[in-house]
Enzyme design. Structure first.
Site, PDB file in Angstrom:
ATOM      1  N   GLU A 280       0.829  -1.200   0.000  1.00  5.18           N
ATOM      2  CA  GLU A 280       0.000   0.000   0.000  1.00  5.18           C
ATOM      3  C   GLU A 280       0.870   1.259   0.000  1.00  5.18           C
ATOM      4  OE1 GLU A 280      -4.077  -0.271   1.933  1.00  5.18           O
ATOM      5  OE2 GLU A 280      -3.079   1.102   3.295  1.00  5.18           O
ATOM      6  N   GLU A 283       2.108   1.747  -3.394  1.00  7.78           N
ATOM      7  CA  GLU A 283       1.000   2.230  -4.225  1.00  7.78           C
ATOM      8  C   GLU A 283       0.780   3.727  -3.996  1.00  7.78           C
ATOM      9  OE1 GLU A 283      -2.763   0.343  -3.362  1.00  7.78           O
ATOM     10  OE2 GLU A 283      -3.795   1.353  -5.001  1.00  7.78           O
ATOM     11  N   CYS A 300      -8.468  -2.162   4.244  1.00  5.35           N
ATOM     12  CA  CYS A 300      -8.325  -3.342   5.115  1.00  5.35           C
ATOM     13  C   CYS A 300      -9.634  -3.790   5.749  1.00  5.35           C
ATOM     14  CB  CYS A 300      -7.360  -3.055   6.265  1.00  5.35           C
ATOM     15  SG  CYS A 300      -5.796  -2.389   5.761  1.00  5.35           S
ATOM     16  N   SER A 320      -7.383   1.937  -2.124  1.00  6.62           N
ATOM     17  CA  SER A 320      -6.174   1.187  -2.459  1.00  6.62           C
ATOM     18  C   SER A 320      -6.609  -0.133  -3.076  1.00  6.62           C
ATOM     19  CB  SER A 320      -5.375   0.927  -1.180  1.00  6.62           C
ATOM     20  OG  SER A 320      -4.480  -0.134  -1.395  1.00  6.62           O
ATOM     21  N   LYS A 359     -15.618  -9.962   7.988  1.00 11.80           N
ATOM     22  CA  LYS A 359     -14.571 -10.820   7.415  1.00 11.80           C
ATOM     23  C   LYS A 359     -15.153 -12.115   6.852  1.00 11.80           C
ATOM     24  CE  LYS A 359     -10.872  -8.313   8.033  1.00 11.80           C
ATOM     25  NZ  LYS A 359     -10.086  -7.849   6.864  1.00 11.80           N
ATOM     26  N   GLU A 362     -16.285 -11.088   3.511  1.00 13.72           N
ATOM     27  CA  GLU A 362     -15.116 -10.838   2.654  1.00 13.72           C
ATOM     28  C   GLU A 362     -14.505 -12.148   2.159  1.00 13.72           C
ATOM     29  OE1 GLU A 362     -11.370  -7.896   3.123  1.00 13.72           O
ATOM     30  OE2 GLU A 362     -11.369  -9.561   4.513  1.00 13.72           O
ATOM     31  N   GLU A 367     -14.265 -13.123  -5.884  1.00 12.38           N
ATOM     32  CA  GLU A 367     -12.925 -12.889  -6.441  1.00 12.38           C
ATOM     33  C   GLU A 367     -11.805 -13.389  -5.533  1.00 12.38           C
ATOM     34  OE1 GLU A 367     -15.174 -10.651  -5.591  1.00 12.38           O
ATOM     35  OE2 GLU A 367     -14.347  -8.903  -4.592  1.00 12.38           O
ATOM     36  N   CYS A 517     -10.469  -2.071  14.883  1.00 16.46           N
ATOM     37  CA  CYS A 517     -10.796  -3.495  15.063  1.00 16.46           C
ATOM     38  C   CYS A 517     -10.976  -3.861  16.531  1.00 16.46           C
ATOM     39  CB  CYS A 517      -9.708  -4.366  14.455  1.00 16.46           C
ATOM     40  SG  CYS A 517      -9.244  -3.837  12.812  1.00 16.46           S
TER      41      CYS A 517
END
Lengths: 586, 171
Positions: A280, A283, A300, A320, A359, A362, A367, A517
């Protein structure tokens, strides 16, 4: 400011104007029972449990919402009050299922403990409620309206804290219920799976989708290699979930418990958090030098990703392209690590322990099968597709597993993570709290961009629980403005600025949950600010105790680039570590 | 998400919203007018979605308001509406029989009364519903047929009213 004199149970008390009866009582050591009320979250005065008698008042007053006035004379335990409280709970119980013994909130249910506290021993009223179907559409969260007591906390967090409003009160009278649009279920709503509703729900009306049985099954299957990764925030919350003090830092015991549970490799999501910083950070430097879309925003936090995909699809280019650390880990475990050790990736089960319900969603995004694709490109044929991460368990589910097998958690000898995917730095530890990703990124970006060591490793401007934090950084003569937001309501403020062309930032960190978190939707239930502060504090303590505190100095990450990825943003890292986003507009 | 046929043109929803927007309780007025404009006097899923999107109100909140008020219909309504009052006064004076008789006359076999029953015939000619109280207790039992309140209704009177409409409709 002049104080107000009142009497509570005959004792004179002085309190500040604007104080509620509930707060005034607490200040004199009287804990008026409350059920629907949750400080800083919701006060709907819907349950009627906190009633008190005010002299001269015709009806009983709800202590949670009634403000004190001069000379108020309050009785908190008169016979009338006691009878009314008991009846309020009896009425709730009349419409509540009686499967407490097999309920997932057995022992942690606020209705159950209130019935016990008020000595309710029989329910005089017959049930009037019909059984309704559960909402099991979401991969993260299960709603069971049969167990709902209509306290409104879930609606409040969804609307006020997250500005998502996936759920609201629907219907009227006996049919009043918490529902999504057209009662189609969470999956078909704007729900981001953040799970804040699951930590505030007093009963089992909203719970995480429990996947512990499936993980136990994998652990008991000798043909599977079961690999576990733990998110940074777990080390300061699993102890609490196991009955230790709030914020207890238990990294070594957590590793030991996971080994005892039978995981074949105990690794750390912090490894891929360090990797995230390199990918990141590179990037960001590329976007800054090559004129890419700015501000760049972190990626994230999967609740946040669903939020921007749903509400601001036009701003997706700001995200990102980095996958979250959980997904980077899964992709590498089943490619790099599997190849290195000769483990068949199709036989590998990757379990993650996350402070998060999103999560789960996710991990199942279509993908997220990068390792399978990578092996296929290498010529592997005839293998059915598999996900990079098989199961994402919450802190609460891990606690359930540890209790289930009878591990005495607090007495475990500390152990260390396995190599190489268990090596990490202090920078990765603080990923678990708001501002942590920003601080970790700065520690690395500064040194990579300037070639000089960072003067002060601790970026205190982005620490703490303020909703939106700002900092201006001097990176080798270039001034960079950055911002940090936690909760989606705060993220929305920054996004509105971007949409209006008014954003002055180069880089923004967004975390979905309050405090990051450590306040996640998969964390121990009933959150409050003090708990979040204690958990965050422990992560900063851990950071200081780590031998290496900058991601680019993690030797295992250096080896990973040398042996496998070549360099950040290489072709292979794009295949395995980066992703794309979808429009989810309703 | 399921695509629904676009029954009402987008501009009309937009213009209804802009007419009421900004005023307190505007969502109620918006929904009221849109329901009035609808052929079947109801708020379809598609309309509710358009309201949410164009007025910038969360879908769940639009649904919350639309399901709270008994005035709003989420299902298509019949051309004629029969509303049987099931309040205490009407109940003691026989409104249950009125409800059951009308249900039978309209062909709702296996009719079971629930709180706030609302049923529409498959040909969308009739909707039969109940209401908690009209506030016309002195005239109990009362039944509203197409907005007109009939007092001291007997099953025989009510059946005649319904049969009359049925006859006109079958012409």
């Amino acid at each position: 400011m002049s104080r107000i004199s009142i009497k509570i149970d005959g004792t004179p008390v002085e309190v500040a104007p604007g104080t509620t009866i509930l707060e005034a009582c607490l200040s004199t050591g009287i804990a008026v029972p409350t059920l629907c009320h949750l400080r800083d979250v919701a006060t709907n005065a819907s349950c009627g449990v906190c009633v008190v008698e005010v002299k001269g008042g015709r009806s009983l007053a709800r202590a949670c919402v009634t403000k004190v006035i001069p000379n108020m004379d309050v009785q908190t335990a008169s016979p009338r009050v006691m009878a009314a409280r008991k009846m309020a709970v009896e009425l709730l119980l009349a419409n509540h299922p009686t499967d407490c013994l097999s309920c997932s909130r057995n022992g942690s249910c606020e209705l159950q403990s209130m019935a016990e506290r008020l000595n309710v021993r029989k329910v005089r009223f017959p049930s009037t409620r019909k059984a309704v179907a559960k909402d099991e559409t979401s991969p993260s969260i299960i709603r069971d309206n049969n167990k709902c007591i209509l306290c409104g906390r879930c609606v409040a967090v969804c609307k006020e804290m997250q500005s998502v409003s996936a759920i609201d009160v629907a219907g009227r009278g006996l049919r009043t219920h918490i529902g999504t649009f057209m009662d189609r279920g969470l999956k078909h709503s704007t729900c981001t799976n953040c799970g804040q509703c699951t930590v505030v729900c007093p009963t089992a009306a909203i719970v995480e989708k429990d996947e512990t049985d499936a993980v136990f099954k994998a652990l008991q299957d000798p043909s599977k290699v079961v690999v576990v990764q733990t998110a940074p925030a777990i080390r300061s919350s699993i102890g609490e979930a196991m009955g230790m003090e709030t914020g207890a830092l238990v990294t070594g015991k957590m590793v030991a418990a996971l080994r005892k549970l039978g995981f074949d490799r105990v690794f750390d999501t912090q490894f891929s958090a360090d990797l995230t910083i390199l990918e990141e950070g590179t990037e960001l430097l590329e976007r800054l030098t090559k004129g890419g879309t700015l501000p760049m925003i972190t990626s994230c936090s999967p609740g946040w990703i669903s939020f921007i995909e749903t509400f601001y699809p036009k701003l997706l280019a700001h995200l990102s392209s980095c996958k979250s650390p959980q997904q980077m880990f899964g992709a590498l475990a089943k490619s790099y690590y599997a190849e290195k050790t000769g483990i068949d990736p199709a036989n590998m089960v990757v379990v993650s322990i996350m402070p998060c319900t999103a999560k789960k969603f996710e991990a199942q995004r279509p993908e997220m099968q990068s390792a399978w694709k990578w092996w296929k490109q290498k010529g592997q044929k005839g293998v059915a597709p598999y996900f990079d991460v098989d199961y994402a368990l919450t802190t609460r589910e891990l606690a359930r597993m540890i209790k289930n097998v009878g591990i005495d958690f607090s007495r475990l000898e500390e152990q260390t993570f396995d190599d190489p995917l268990g090596q990490s730095t202090g920078a990765a530890t603080i990923f678990g709290t708001t501002g942590g990703v920003m601080e970790a990124a700065v520690r690395t970006a500064y040194e990579v961009a300037t070639g000089k060591p960072l003067p002060n490793i601790e970026l205190t401007a982005v620490r703490g629980l303020e909703g939106i934090k700002h900092a201006e950084l001097d990176v080798g003569g270039t001034r960079l403005k950055v911002a940090v937001a936690h909760t989606l309501k705060n993220a929305r403020i920054l996004l509105d600025d971007i949409a209006a062309g008014k954003s002055e930032y180069a880089f923004i960190e967004v975390m979905t949950c309050p405090g990051g978190c450590i306040g996640g939707g998969g964390q121990p239930i009933l959150p409050d600010r003090k708990k979040r502060e204690a958990r965050a504090h422990s992560l900063y303590v851990e950071d200081r105790n780590m031998p290496v505190r900058k991601s680019h100095e993690n030797p295992a990450i250096a080896a990973l680039y040398k042996e496998f990825l070549e360099k950040p943003l290489s072709h292979i890292s794009h295949e395995l570590l980066h992703t794309h986003y979808a429009h989810r507009q309703m | 998400m399921k695509k629904m046929p676009n029954k009402v043109d987008v501009p009309s929803v937009k213009s209804v919203i802009s007419k009421h927007e900004g005023k307190a309780g505007s969502l109620l007025s918006i929904l009221e007018e849109l329901q009035e404009n609808d052929v079947h006097k109801h708020l379809s899923e598609e309309i509710l979605m358009q309201v949410a999107q164009k007025a910038g109100i969360p879908l769940s909140q639009v649904y919350s308001v639309a399901t709270f008020y008994s005035f709003f219909n989420l299902k298509p309504q019949g051309k004629h509406t029969i509303v049987v009052c099931r309040g205490t006064a009407c109940h003691t004076r026989g409104s249950r029989a009125l409800l059951l008789e009308s249900a039978a006359q309209l062909g709702f076999t296996d009719f079971v009364e629930e709180d706030e029953s609302a049923l529409t015939t498959p040909d969308r000619k009739f909707t039969l519903r109940t209401v908690a109280c009209f506030g016309q207790c002195a005239l109990a039992p009362v039944v509203a047929v197409d907005g007109t309140i009939h007092s001291h209704v007997t099953p025989g009177k009510l059946l005649k009213l319904i049969q009359k409409i049925q006859k006109e409709e079958s012409r």
